[in-house]
Write an enzyme that holds these catalytic residues in place. Structure first.
Site, PDB file in Angstrom:
ATOM      1  N   PHE A  17     -36.553 -43.062   8.643  1.00 27.46           N
ATOM      2  CA  PHE A  17     -36.601 -41.828   9.426  1.00 27.46           C
ATOM      3  C   PHE A  17     -35.835 -42.127  10.712  1.00 27.46           C
ATOM      4  O   PHE A  17     -36.063 -43.157  11.341  1.00 27.46           O
ATOM      5  CB  PHE A  17     -38.063 -41.480   9.721  1.00 27.46           C
ATOM      6  CG  PHE A  17     -38.264 -40.119  10.335  1.00 27.46           C
ATOM      7  CD1 PHE A  17     -38.573 -39.025   9.538  1.00 27.46           C
ATOM      8  CD2 PHE A  17     -38.145 -39.937  11.702  1.00 27.46           C
ATOM      9  CE1 PHE A  17     -38.763 -37.773  10.108  1.00 27.46           C
ATOM     10  CE2 PHE A  17     -38.340 -38.682  12.274  1.00 27.46           C
ATOM     11  CZ  PHE A  17     -38.646 -37.604  11.481  1.00 27.46           C
ATOM     12  N   ASP A  44     -44.478 -48.218   9.422  1.00 31.13           N
ATOM     13  CA  ASP A  44     -44.583 -46.818   9.792  1.00 31.13           C
ATOM     14  C   ASP A  44     -45.290 -46.085   8.653  1.00 31.13           C
ATOM     15  O   ASP A  44     -44.766 -45.990   7.537  1.00 31.13           O
ATOM     16  CB  ASP A  44     -43.183 -46.222  10.043  1.00 31.13           C
ATOM     17  CG  ASP A  44     -43.274 -44.796  10.563  1.00 31.13           C
ATOM     18  OD1 ASP A  44     -44.195 -44.076  10.128  1.00 31.13           O
ATOM     19  OD2 ASP A  44     -42.422 -44.407  11.378  1.00 31.13           O
ATOM     20  N   TYR A  67     -49.976 -35.428  12.264  1.00 31.56           N
ATOM     21  CA  TYR A  67     -49.809 -33.993  11.989  1.00 31.56           C
ATOM     22  C   TYR A  67     -49.340 -33.728  10.567  1.00 31.56           C
ATOM     23  O   TYR A  67     -49.167 -32.596  10.168  1.00 31.56           O
ATOM     24  CB  TYR A  67     -48.856 -33.342  12.996  1.00 31.56           C
ATOM     25  CG  TYR A  67     -47.538 -34.053  13.205  1.00 31.56           C
ATOM     26  CD1 TYR A  67     -46.504 -33.919  12.299  1.00 31.56           C
ATOM     27  CD2 TYR A  67     -47.348 -34.875  14.310  1.00 31.56           C
ATOM     28  CE1 TYR A  67     -45.297 -34.587  12.488  1.00 31.56           C
ATOM     29  CE2 TYR A  67     -46.143 -35.539  14.514  1.00 31.56           C
ATOM     30  CZ  TYR A  67     -45.119 -35.387  13.604  1.00 31.56           C
ATOM     31  OH  TYR A  67     -43.934 -36.042  13.785  1.00 31.56           O
ATOM     32  N   LYS A  68     -49.104 -34.792   9.782  1.00 36.31           N
ATOM     33  CA  LYS A  68     -48.695 -34.603   8.392  1.00 36.31           C
ATOM     34  C   LYS A  68     -49.958 -34.613   7.516  1.00 36.31           C
ATOM     35  O   LYS A  68     -50.734 -33.676   7.580  1.00 36.31           O
ATOM     36  CB  LYS A  68     -47.678 -35.683   8.008  1.00 36.31           C
ATOM     37  CG  LYS A  68     -46.355 -35.500   8.792  1.00 36.31           C
ATOM     38  CD  LYS A  68     -45.377 -36.640   8.641  1.00 36.31           C
ATOM     39  CE  LYS A  68     -44.132 -36.352   9.502  1.00 36.31           C
ATOM     40  NZ  LYS A  68     -43.292 -37.530   9.701  1.00 36.31           N
ATOM     41  N   ARG A  99     -37.905 -30.792  -0.988  1.00 40.01           N
ATOM     42  CA  ARG A  99     -39.071 -31.663  -0.871  1.00 40.01           C
ATOM     43  C   ARG A  99     -40.352 -30.884  -1.092  1.00 40.01           C
ATOM     44  O   ARG A  99     -40.544 -29.821  -0.506  1.00 40.01           O
ATOM     45  CB  ARG A  99     -39.130 -32.246   0.547  1.00 40.01           C
ATOM     46  CG  ARG A  99     -38.650 -33.645   0.668  1.00 40.01           C
ATOM     47  CD  ARG A  99     -38.892 -34.297   2.022  1.00 40.01           C
ATOM     48  NE  ARG A  99     -39.529 -33.492   3.056  1.00 40.01           N
ATOM     49  CZ  ARG A  99     -40.109 -34.006   4.133  1.00 40.01           C
ATOM     50  NH1 ARG A  99     -40.151 -35.320   4.308  1.00 40.01           N
ATOM     51  NH2 ARG A  99     -40.656 -33.231   5.057  1.00 40.01           N
TER      52      ARG A  99
HETATM   53  C1  PLP Z   1     -42.515 -37.738  10.845  1.00 42.21           C
HETATM   54  C2  PLP Z   1     -42.024 -39.100  11.136  1.00 42.21           C
HETATM   55  C3  PLP Z   1     -41.808 -39.518  12.449  1.00 42.21           C
HETATM   56  C4  PLP Z   1     -42.000 -38.565  13.582  1.00 42.21           C
HETATM   57  O1  PLP Z   1     -41.993 -39.163  14.834  1.00 42.21           O
HETATM   58  P1  PLP Z   1     -42.458 -38.314  16.092  1.00 42.21           P
HETATM   59  O2  PLP Z   1     -42.353 -39.225  17.219  1.00 42.21           O
HETATM   60  O3  PLP Z   1     -43.839 -37.826  15.802  1.00 42.21           O
HETATM   61  O4  PLP Z   1     -41.564 -37.128  16.212  1.00 42.21           O
HETATM   62  C5  PLP Z   1     -41.414 -40.833  12.652  1.00 42.21           C
HETATM   63  N1  PLP Z   1     -41.224 -41.683  11.619  1.00 42.21           N
HETATM   64  C6  PLP Z   1     -41.410 -41.291  10.337  1.00 42.21           C
HETATM   65  C7  PLP Z   1     -41.226 -42.262   9.226  1.00 42.21           C
HETATM   66  C8  PLP Z   1     -41.806 -39.981  10.063  1.00 42.21           C
HETATM   67  O5  PLP Z   1     -41.972 -39.596   8.799  1.00 42.21           O
END
Ligand code: PLP
Length: 403
Positions: free
Chosen positions: A125, A194, A219-220, A373
């Site tokens: 990500f 992560d 939040y997911k 997705r």
């Molecule tokens: C959703 C997600 C993020 C989001 O990071 P934020 O700081 O909350 O915006 C980071 N890393 C991964 C792997 C994600 O899926």
């Protein structure tokens, strides 16, 4: 497939959990891997937090309503879901910020004279990659991007830390946390996991794997609400040496001493920075109630059954060759989503296809350039939803009208 969906829903031990969420009966919501649905208890709890705790008790709430210790309390609740014994997880800040804390802290645990390499997974990500690159620049290290599947092999004598996405956000591929952790340790380096796409989606066993650091958002799959605070895990045996690059006053051993000299607190508290985001933290706290009494193994079993069933429905309904799954077939390599590559065709590109799906009541999301997705959140996704999503996808790709 409709009949089979009905039978699977009837036999589903988690079916009753959907009632804990504020979802319309006919809503097919397959985007809980981006923003989890709203648990019913949140609005009432927040109204009380705002009206009584803030409105009436005001400053007293830091003590009397437990605001001050909420980051650790909520952290422990998340800890149960990611296999962390109490005292190792703190909730707060964003995932991006927690990646920074963890990567820099991991580098600071090593002798950068001999170890100056930060491994990141090549498909990470983006925010993780950006932050890791900056952390590397600040510490005199360099970044090397490698395929997460090769991480175990790539870690070597120069590696300080490996930052790995447990589940690839684009393909839904699950990486082997215990095996990669063991291999990175064998190379003398640390891991930062992560867990954004695995926390709340499948059982994670951080303690058992001996993971060093982990971060994740809430939040997911954890349904904490838009922008809900993220979390940071620091393994207990590393906490004494955890040297945060963001030593805010909330991580001080005695914050109200207002001491000009910094002295770090012990334990998970050391991962805090500034004043916690109380409203969103307590919304998250209320949202976590849906996990009380829920067995993550049952969640995993349903998740795999849902994604298997969805893939079979896609095969049955979608014209041959129009989509191709990029999510691994093997259960051991699959997270809780299905990603379908969809080349441009008569119904438009993948973005147009998803927009049409959403118009027809099936909400997934689109990741450029060509990925559809579909996230499967076992607490509220029904087999009937999987069937309908695949059926509507077939209709859209065939160019037929909504039935
Ligand atoms: C959703 C997600 C993020 C989001 O990071 P934020 O700081 O909350 O915006 C980071 N890393 C991964 C792997 C994600 O899926």
């Amino acid at each position: 497939m409709l009949k089979e969906a009905a039978a699977l829903d009837a036999a589903d031990g988690l079916a009753a959990e959907r009632a804990r969420f504020d979802l319309e009966e006919d809503c097919v919501y397959l985007d809980g891997n981006s923003l989890g649905a709203l648990p019913r208890g949140v609005a009432g709890r927040l109204a009380d937090v705002v009206g009584r705790e803030w409105g009436r008790l005001r400053i007293r709430s830091w003590e009397e309503s437990g605001w001050w210790t909420a980051p650790e309390r909520v952290g422990d609740r998340i800890g149960r879901l990611v296999g962390a014994a109490p005292g190792q997880v703190v909730a707060g800040d964003s995932t991006s910020v927690n990646v920074f804390k963890a990567v820099v802290a991991a580098i600071r645990l090593t002798d950068t004279g001999s170890r100056d390499e930060v491994l990141v997974d090549a498909a990470t990500f983006p925010t993780d990659g950006y932050i890791a690159r900056s952390a590397a620049r600040m510490t005199g290290c360099r970044i090397r991007a490698v395929d997460a599947a090769d991480m175990a092999r790539e870690a070597g004598p120069r590696t300080a830390v490996a930052l790995v996405n447990h589940v690839d956000y684009r393909t839904g591929r699950l990486h082997d946390l215990p095996a990669v952790t063991a291999a990175v340790h064998a190379a003398g380096a640390r891991t930062v996991w992560d867990l954004c796409h695995s926390a709340g989606a499948l059982p994670v066993h951080l303690d058992a794997a001996g993971a060093d650091f982990a971060v994740g958002c809430t939040y997911k799959y954890l349904n904490g609400g838009p922008g809900a605070p993220a979390f940071l895990y620091v393994r207990r045996t590393l906490q004494d040496r955890f040297d945060s690059p963001l030593p805010g006053w909330n991580s001080h051993a005695d914050p109200f001493a207002m001491d000009p000299a910094y002295a770090p607190a012990d334990g998970a508290v050391r991962g805090r920075v500034g004043t916690p985001e109380i409203l969103s933290l307590l919304a998250l706290d209320a949202a976590l109630d849906v996990w009380d009494g829920v067995d993550l193994e049952a969640v995993r079993a349903k998740s795999l059954a849902l994604t298997d069933f969805f893939l079979r429905c896609v095969e049955a309904y979608v014209p041959r060759g129009r989509v191709e799954s990029v999510t691994p077939e093997a259960h051991g390599e699959r997270g809780s989503q299905v990603s379908l590559r969809c080349a441009a065709g008569p119904a438009g590109g993948a973005g147009d296809v998803m927009a049409e799906l959403i118009r027809r009541g099936v909400v997934g999301d689109f990741r450029r350039p060509d990925v559809l997705r579909f996230g499967f959140t076992p607490l509220y996704t029904r087999f009937a939803d999987a069937e309908r999503a695949a059926r509507v996808l077939g209709e859209v790709l065939e160019g037929t009208r909504q039935r």
